[in-house]
Design a protein around this motif. Structure first.
Motif, short mmCIF file in Angstrom:
data_model
loop_
_atom_site.label_atom_id
_atom_site.label_comp_id
_atom_site.label_asym_id
_atom_site.label_seq_id
_atom_site.Cartn_x
_atom_site.Cartn_y
_atom_site.Cartn_z
N ALA A 52 0.83 -1.21 0.00
CA ALA A 52 0.00 0.00 0.00
C ALA A 52 0.86 1.26 0.00
O ALA A 52 0.56 2.23 -0.69
N LYS A 53 1.97 1.24 0.74
CA LYS A 53 2.83 2.41 0.81
C LYS A 53 3.59 2.62 -0.50
O LYS A 53 3.74 3.76 -0.97
N PHE A 54 4.08 1.54 -1.11
CA PHE A 54 4.85 1.68 -2.36
C PHE A 54 3.96 2.21 -3.49
O PHE A 54 4.27 3.21 -4.14
N TRP A 55 2.84 1.53 -3.74
CA TRP A 55 1.96 1.96 -4.82
C TRP A 55 1.29 3.29 -4.47
O TRP A 55 0.97 4.08 -5.36
N LYS A 430 12.79 2.12 -8.65
CA LYS A 430 13.50 2.03 -7.37
C LYS A 430 12.97 0.90 -6.51
O LYS A 430 13.72 0.23 -5.81
N GLY A 431 11.67 0.65 -6.59
CA GLY A 431 11.06 -0.41 -5.82
C GLY A 431 10.72 0.02 -4.41
O GLY A 431 10.93 1.17 -4.02
N PRO A 432 10.21 -0.89 -3.58
CA PRO A 432 9.78 -0.54 -2.22
C PRO A 432 10.96 -0.29 -1.30
O PRO A 432 12.06 -0.79 -1.53
N GLU A 433 10.70 0.50 -0.27
CA GLU A 433 11.74 0.73 0.73
C GLU A 433 11.95 -0.56 1.53
O GLU A 433 11.04 -1.34 1.77
N GLU A 434 13.20 -0.77 1.93
CA GLU A 434 13.52 -1.95 2.74
C GLU A 434 12.86 -1.83 4.12
O GLU A 434 12.68 -0.73 4.64
N VAL A 435 12.52 -2.98 4.68
CA VAL A 435 11.90 -2.99 6.01
C VAL A 435 12.92 -2.52 7.04
O VAL A 435 14.04 -2.99 7.06
#
Length: 435
Positions: A52-55, A430-435
Motif C-alpha cells: 500500500a505504501k509503495f503503490w 527504485k522499488g519498495p523501501e527496505e523494512v
C-alpha cells in the motif's frame, strides 16, 4: 471565425488529453491500494502494508500533477467557450460545481489523512480514509461525465430567456448515455491501473529485483485485471447500443456505414473513401452482425451516413480509425490479462509475457484517448447534440490570442507530462523501501 473555432477546439483537446494522462491511474490505483490495505488490516500481514505504501507513493505523484492540469480545464469554459457557458451554464455549471465543492474536496482531504496518517491514526481510521479517497475520486468522475453526458444527450432542460435552463435535475442525473459512458470510463481507468501494476511488477521480475514483493503484486493484480477487461468489453457493448439509439450519425461514422441497410453486415476489413462517400475496401463481412451489435436484432435497420446532411456528419476518418484501433487494443488487453492470470502462480511467468506487459503500459492510455476522440469528434458538429453547434459556442476573441495560449498550454503540459513520467519511472524502478 473558423480559425478561432479550430484553435479553441485544439486547445481544449490538448488540455483534456493531457489531463487524462493522470485521471485513470488515479481512479484505478486508489482502488487497488485500498484493497491492499484492507488485506493488511484484516490479516496483519506487513507485506500488504508495504504494498500500500509503495503503490501509494506513485498514486500521490500522479494525483498531484493531475490536479494542476485539471484546474485549467474549467477556466476554458469562460475564456474559449463563453457563448456555450451562457447558453447551457445553468445545467452544466451546477454539475461542475458539485464535483468541485463535494467530491474533489472530499478526495483531497482524506488523501492528506491517508498520506500523512501512517502511525498517526488507528489502522481502521487510516483504512477508512483510503476508501473515502476511492469513493470521492470515482464520484468526481461521475459528475464530470454527467456534465459531458448532457452534451451527448441533452435532457432535463427547457428553452427560455434565450438559453437552456435546468427543468429536471433528476433527468440529468439519470441520463442513460452518461451512465453508460461512466461505466465504460471507470472500467477503462481501473483496467489501466491493473496493467500499470502488472507492467511494473513484470519489469522487476525480469530483473530479479524485489522478486517476493512484485510476485505478490503480480498475483493480486492479474485476476482483477482479467475481470476488468471482460467488464470493459461488456460496458463498451452497452454504450455502443446507447450510441445507436441516441446518436445514429456517430454510429455510422464509427463503422464507416454509408447506406441505410437492414440486416447490416459487419466487415472485418474496411477502408473508408470519404471523398466519394463509400468504402474502397469491404472484406470478410458477417451478415447481420452490425445490426445485432447496435440493436440486439440481426434484422434491424442501421442508418447510413448518406441519410444525414453533410453539414451534420461527424468526420469519418478519425472516428472510424479511432474506434477500430480502440477495439483492437481491447482484444489485446483481454489476451494479456488472461495469460497473466493463467501464469500468475508460477515462480517466474513466461519471459515473453513479462516483456509484453512492460511494453503494454502505455497502450491503455492510448486506448482511453482514442475512446474520448470517438466520443467527442463523433458528436461534431454539435457541442450539445442537436441543440447547439460548436461554431455557435466559441468566444468572440482574436485567433492570435487563442494561438498564443495554445502554444503556452502545449509547452507547460509537455513539461508536466515529462515530469510525471520521469517521477513515476524513477520511483517505480527504485522499488519498495527496505523494512
Amino acid at each position: 471565425m473558423d480559425d478561432v473555432i479550430l484553435l479553441s477546439r485544439l486547445q481544449f483537446a490538448v488540455a483534456v488529453f493531457f489531463h487524462f494522462i493522470f485521471v485513470p491511474l488515479t481512479l484505478g490505483l486508489s482502488l487497488l491500494i485500498a484493497l491492499m490495505e484492507t488485506w493488511y488490516v484484516k490479516t496483519g500481514n506487513e507485506a500488504w502494508r508495504r504494498h500500500a505504501k509503495f503503490w501509494g507513493k506513485l498514486f500521490v505523484i500522479n494525483f498531484t500533477l493531475g490536479v494542476v492540469t485539471g484546474i485549467t480545464l474549467e477556466f476554458q469554459f469562460g475564456t474559449n467557450w463563453s457563448r456555450y457557458s451562457e447558453y447551457v451554464g445553468d445545467i452544466f455549471g451546477s454539475l461542475l460545481a458539485i464535483e468541485a465543492t463535494v467530491a474533489f474536496f472530499l478526495e483531497s482531504t482524506f488523501l492528506a489523512v491517508w498520506h500523512f496518517g501512517w502511525n498517526r491514526v488507528g489502522k481502521k481510521v487510516h483504512l477508512l480514509s483510503i476508501w473515502l479517497v476511492v469513493i470521492a475520486g470515482n464520484l468526481s468522475a461521475l459528475w464530470i461525465i454527467l456534465a459531458n453526458g448532457f452534451m451527448q444527450n441533452p435532457v432535463g432542460y427547457v428553452i427560455q430567456n434565450g438559453r437552456a435552463e435546468l427543468a429536471d435535475f433528476f433527468a440529468v442525473l439519470c441520463n442513460p448515455y452518461a451512465w453508460g459512458m461512466y461505466a465504460h470510463t471507470l472500467m477503462a481507468a481501473w483496467l489501466l491501473a491493473g496493467f500499470f501494476v502488472l507492467g511494473v511488477s513484470a519489469w522487476h521480475l525480469l530483473r530479479k529485483s524485489h522478486t517476493d514483493f512484485f510476485r505478490m503484486s503480480f498475483r493480486m493484480a492479474a485476476p482483477i485485471t482479467l475481470v476488468l477487461a471482460v467488464a470493459l468489453a461488456a460496458t463498451g457493448d452497452l454504450q455502443g447500443k446507447n450510441v445507436a439509439q441516441l446518436q445514429p450519425a456517430k454510429l455510422a461514422a464509427m463503422e464507416s456505414h454509408w447506406e441505410t441497410t437492414a440486416n447490416a453486415p459487419f466487415y472485418m476489413l474496411v477502408l473508408p473513401d470519404t471523398e466519394n462517400e463509400r468504402n474502397s475496401i469491404e472484406a470478410i463481412g458477417i451478415p447481420g452482425l452490425m445490426s445485432w451489435i447496435a440493436y440486439g436484432d440481426a434484422g434491424a435497420e442501421v442508418k447510413g451516413l448518406k441519410d444525414f446532411p453533410k453539414e451534420d456528419r461527424p468526420p469519418v476518418g478519425p472516428v472510424f480509425w479511432g474506434f477500430r484501433i480502440m477495439v483492437g487494443l481491447g482484444v489485446v488487453f483481454l489476451i494479456l490479462a488472461a495469460a497473466a492470470t493463467i501464469q500468475r502462480k508460477r515462480e517466474m511467468p513466461c519471459g515473453g509475457l513479462m516483456k509484453a506487459l512492460v511494453w503494454n503500459i502505455p497502450l491503455p492510455y492510448i486506448s482511453i484517448a482514442l475512446g474520448w476522440l470517438v466520443a467527442e469528434m463523433g458528436r461534431q458538429p454539435w457541442i450539445v447534440y442537436n441543440l447547439m453547434r460548436t461554431s455557435d459556442a466559441v468566444s468572440p476573441v482574436p485567433a492570435g490570442n487563442v494561438l498564443f495560449s495554445l502554444i503556452g498550454f502545449i509547452v507547460v503540459y509537455t513539461l508536466l507530462g515529462v515530469l510525471d513520467i520521469w517521477l513515476l519511472r524513477k520511483y517505480a524502478c527504485k522499488g519498495p523501501e527496505e523494512v
